[in-house]
Design a protein around this motif. Structure first.
Motif, PDB file in Angstrom:
ATOM      1  N   ARG A 108      25.237  -9.551  20.186  1.00  0.00           N
ATOM      2  CA  ARG A 108      24.383 -10.555  19.532  1.00  0.00           C
ATOM      3  C   ARG A 108      23.231 -10.969  20.451  1.00  0.00           C
ATOM      4  O   ARG A 108      22.079 -11.056  20.024  1.00  0.00           O
ATOM      5  N   ALA A 148      26.432  -7.083  16.259  1.00  0.00           N
ATOM      6  CA  ALA A 148      25.722  -8.365  16.369  1.00  0.00           C
ATOM      7  C   ALA A 148      25.860  -9.167  15.084  1.00  0.00           C
ATOM      8  O   ALA A 148      25.991 -10.389  15.116  1.00  0.00           O
ATOM      9  N   SER A 190      27.294 -13.036  14.369  1.00  0.00           N
ATOM     10  CA  SER A 190      26.371 -14.040  13.846  1.00  0.00           C
ATOM     11  C   SER A 190      26.853 -14.661  12.547  1.00  0.00           C
ATOM     12  O   SER A 190      26.245 -15.591  12.056  1.00  0.00           O
TER      13      SER A 190
END
Length: 185
Positions: A114, A145, A149
């Motif tokens: 991320r 990522a 998130s």
């Protein structure tokens, strides 16, 4: 001002997780592919290096230049083609092999991916100085990522998610271990 995060595990001895070490060894031997390494890294702790950068110095009483101010920074690797990569290490031994003065910050693999995407880096390079390098880039980096998130969680609420197992085809012999960067001296 950014703060140093709390450690994931205050009792971490800096060693490589056994599953990660085994997956990387098998990858190096050619008996495992990137998917096995990614599976091992999925739940693993990585160490992200931070280094001190001198921002201001002064000449001291004895005529010696000395530090006045410094900042901690996340170093990036820059490839010959200009692409940037975030560095991560499986343990302190590989971190020290790369740069003895770097200080480790614990992070999950998903957190590192991320951060790489947020920094607009093209890749995460794990254990750049060895013993076994591993690169996470492209769609795999973006997917990892997105997991951290919350994107996958947001999609899961819509009921429109298809879960698939991704397996990579074996690379051609000539391209099996392409280097993302070259070491310059």
């Amino acid at each position: 001002m950014p703060s140093i995060p709390q450690p994931l595990d205050p009792h971490d001895d800096g060693g490589v997780a056994p599953a990660v070490a085994a997956a990387l060894a098998a990858y190096q031997a050619g008996t495992a592919g990137p998917a096995e390494v990614l599976n091992a890294l999925g739940g693993a702790r990585l160490l992200v290096p931070v280094v001190a950068l001198l921002t201001e110095s002064e000449v001291g009483a004895h005529g010696v230049r000395q530090e006045k101010e410094s900042e901690m920074a996340l170093p990036k690797l820059v490839g010959q083609d200009g692409r940037e990569a975030v560095l991560a290490f499986t343990g302190t031994e590989s971190l020290v092999r790369w740069r003895p003065d770097a200080r480790p910050i614990q992070a999950t693999t998903l957190q590192v991916c991320r951060a790489a995407v947020q920094e607009r880096a093209a890749a995460v390079v794990v254990d750049v100085a060895g013993p076994v390098q591993f690169v996470i880039e492209g769609e795999v980096l973006a997917a990892l990522a997105a997991v951290e998130s919350g994107t996958v969680g947001d999609l899961a609420g819509t009921g429109e998610v298809t879960v698939a197992r991704i397996e990579t085809a074996p690379p051609p012999a000539a391209a099996k271990r392409r280097r993302w960067f070259s070491r310059g001296r």
